[in-house]
Design a protein around this motif. Structure first.
Motif, mmCIF file in Angstrom:
data_model
loop_
_atom_site.group_PDB
_atom_site.id
_atom_site.type_symbol
_atom_site.label_atom_id
_atom_site.label_comp_id
_atom_site.label_asym_id
_atom_site.label_seq_id
_atom_site.Cartn_x
_atom_site.Cartn_y
_atom_site.Cartn_z
ATOM 1 N N PHE A 77 0.842 -1.191 0.000
ATOM 2 C CA PHE A 77 0.000 0.000 0.000
ATOM 3 C C PHE A 77 0.881 1.245 0.000
ATOM 4 N N VAL A 78 0.498 2.205 -0.813
ATOM 5 C CA VAL A 78 1.231 3.461 -0.917
ATOM 6 C C VAL A 78 0.377 4.549 -0.294
ATOM 7 N N SER A 79 0.938 5.259 0.691
ATOM 8 C CA SER A 79 0.167 6.307 1.365
ATOM 9 C C SER A 79 0.276 7.654 0.654
ATOM 10 N N ASP A 80 1.410 7.893 -0.005
ATOM 11 C CA ASP A 80 1.570 9.172 -0.698
ATOM 12 C C ASP A 80 2.028 8.920 -2.132
ATOM 13 N N GLY A 81 1.278 9.449 -3.080
ATOM 14 C CA GLY A 81 1.644 9.291 -4.483
ATOM 15 C C GLY A 81 1.104 8.008 -5.081
ATOM 16 N N ALA A 82 1.575 7.727 -6.273
ATOM 17 C CA ALA A 82 1.130 6.552 -7.014
ATOM 18 C C ALA A 82 2.068 5.383 -6.743
ATOM 19 N N PRO A 83 1.582 4.158 -6.952
ATOM 20 C CA PRO A 83 2.461 2.996 -6.771
ATOM 21 C C PRO A 83 3.586 3.012 -7.810
ATOM 22 N N PRO A 84 4.715 2.398 -7.508
ATOM 23 C CA PRO A 84 5.841 2.412 -8.445
ATOM 24 C C PRO A 84 5.471 1.754 -9.776
ATOM 25 N N GLU A 85 5.889 2.385 -10.874
ATOM 26 C CA GLU A 85 5.571 1.894 -12.213
ATOM 27 C C GLU A 85 6.545 0.826 -12.694
ATOM 28 N N LEU A 121 1.766 -11.448 2.346
ATOM 29 C CA LEU A 121 2.695 -10.521 2.970
ATOM 30 C C LEU A 121 2.131 -9.118 2.853
ATOM 31 N N SER A 122 2.116 -8.415 3.945
ATOM 32 C CA SER A 122 1.753 -7.009 3.938
ATOM 33 C C SER A 122 3.063 -6.236 3.915
ATOM 34 N N LEU A 123 3.389 -5.686 2.754
ATOM 35 C CA LEU A 123 4.693 -5.069 2.549
ATOM 36 C C LEU A 123 4.713 -3.626 3.013
ATOM 37 N N ASN A 124 5.775 -3.268 3.722
ATOM 38 C CA ASN A 124 5.990 -1.884 4.134
ATOM 39 C C ASN A 124 6.856 -1.141 3.137
ATOM 40 N N GLY A 125 7.648 -1.872 2.367
ATOM 41 C CA GLY A 125 8.505 -1.255 1.370
ATOM 42 C C GLY A 125 9.055 -2.286 0.415
#
Length: 171
Positions: free
Chosen positions: A112-120, A142-146
């Motif tokens: 999940f991305v909190s700011d902006g769009a997910p990486p392309e 897996l719940s990924l933080n980064g």
């Protein structure tokens, strides 16, 4: 060469005389002696553990239906690190849903991305290094933080060596 043997009384310290008098009988190299019955406050350890997908599946099977946290050889890690290939990606406005494969198994991952769009640049076929926590509900994922793209094939083999080393240390 022959060495002179001196008999030592049973009560004599094992340290040579200058060190014994410098540190005393209760300290060795500046560390105080800890009595076995001393009560220390329990500290919360934040453990980052490199894992394979298979190790996550085994930990989930060992946990069973108890609902406890996942344990790897008796240790509850705070964060899991995984290096795997992205097999599929579903882009959403809030993040990514992926299927990851590290040659030991497949697992779903949510980022999940909190700011902006997910990486392309996360597309099927690329390797990523990701960190997060394992969740069992609603299904194992897996719940990924980064996450970041792997820059060299050496990172994949180095991660597998880290996994083996961490598991051997925990046994």
């Amino acid at each position: 060469l022959k060495f002179a043997q001196r008999s030592r009384p049973a009560s004599a310290p094992l340290l040579p005389p200058p060190l014994a008098t410098m540190f005393g009988a209760s300290q060795v190299f500046g560390t105080p002696a800890i009595s076995p019955d001393a009560k220390r406050p329990r500290e919360e350890k934040q453990i980052v553990l490199p894992v394979t997908i298979r190790a996550v599946e085994v930990a989930l099977d060992q946990r069973g239906e108890s609902g406890d946290d996942l344990k790897f050889f008796g240790v509850e890690p705070g964060t899991l690190v995984l290096v795997a290939m992205v097999e599929s990606v579903v882009r959403q406005s809030t993040g990514l849903e992926m299927v990851l494969n590290d040659a030991t198994g497949r697992i779903k991952a949510r980022y999940f991305v909190s700011d902006g769009a997910p990486p392309e640049d996360v597309v099927p076929g690329v390797y990523v290094s990701a960190f997060g926590v394992a969740r069992a509900a609603p299904a194992l994922h897996l719940s990924l933080n980064g996450l970041r793209l792997v820059e060299s094939a050496d990172e994949v083999s180095y991660h597998m060596i880290e996994v083996a080393h961490a598991m051997l240390r925990l046994q």
